[in-house]
Enzyme design. Sequence first.
Site, mmCIF file in Angstrom:
data_model
loop_
_atom_site.group_PDB
_atom_site.id
_atom_site.type_symbol
_atom_site.label_atom_id
_atom_site.label_comp_id
_atom_site.label_asym_id
_atom_site.label_seq_id
_atom_site.Cartn_x
_atom_site.Cartn_y
_atom_site.Cartn_z
ATOM 1 N N TYR A 1 1.748 5.356 6.443
ATOM 2 C CA TYR A 1 2.537 4.533 5.776
ATOM 3 C C TYR A 1 3.966 3.800 6.327
ATOM 4 O O TYR A 1 3.943 2.992 6.357
ATOM 5 C CB TYR A 1 2.845 5.382 4.485
ATOM 6 N N TRP B 1 12.438 7.169 -2.970
ATOM 7 C CA TRP B 1 12.190 7.743 -4.130
ATOM 8 C C TRP B 1 12.319 7.096 -5.458
ATOM 9 O O TRP B 1 12.947 7.467 -6.411
ATOM 10 C CB TRP B 1 13.201 8.881 -4.311
ATOM 11 N N TYR C 1 0.949 -1.254 0.156
ATOM 12 C CA TYR C 1 0.041 0.080 -0.046
ATOM 13 C C TYR C 1 0.853 1.311 0.178
ATOM 14 O O TYR C 1 1.506 1.283 1.021
ATOM 15 C CB TYR C 1 -0.928 0.151 1.205
#
Length: 288
Positions: A127, A152, A63
Amino acid sequence: MKNILITGGHGQLGQSLKKAGEAYPQFNLVFTDATELDITDNAALATYFGANQIDACINCAAYTAVDKAESDEETAFLLNFQAVLALAEVCAQHHTQLIHISTDYVFSGKQNVPYTEEDDTDPQSIYGASKLRGEAAAVGYNPDTIVVRTSWLYSEYAVNFVKRMQELMREREELSVVFDQAGTPTYAGDLATALLDILQYKANHPDATLGGIYHYSNEGVTSWYDFAVTIKELTAATTRVLPVTSDKYKTAAARPAYSVLNKEKIKTTFGIQIPYWRDSLVKCLRRM
């Protein structure tokens, strides 16, 4: 030939593994997504592993909607913790090597030197907390699990910062991008190759103790602003890119202000060479 299961196989890392896998004929990569294998379903996992010989599993499923997770905590923990625990259990039962992908968001971002695997974790978002719980579950249940934290991530596939910047630079005359968040862009194609190199190393050193947490990103340090400016330069875009502070760009979830990862452990253990971030960006843009 070894069978390698790739969960989350249709995401950007999964698709990058498919491309990178062309150079590893010794591996038969098997790609699944949630419709083909629901990793939140223990019974489905047991049936799948019972019916197929799986030598290793790279878990790319996650997720990743960072802001949405703040209001959808249950689903974030279901995918990033409970499903990871279920995978760790079934992999241990079938003597399958598990490689699990994690994130720089497990750190607070308040440090000013690159984070090592031994540094204290302190996630500032749902998260990050869910990913940290998944790490602990995977390694705690099966110490042979290899966790690879990255940061990233971008590629020529799916939705990511590089593709979004290109779209916006075609549409707008001016863009504002935060300059007070530092980290390292990671080309998913490079990460995919590193993961397959790890599996190859494991195959060549079957008795080596390799389980635990590792860091992988490209080399170097930059800000989101400088990353965007580099994309502009390399694509000859004419959009004006303006630097702004994070407080001018409100998000539901806090972002680490500094999340540079120290990669010495993964380089030393597996003999992996890591490209500089700008060189990899050039390579990705050419492939686009």
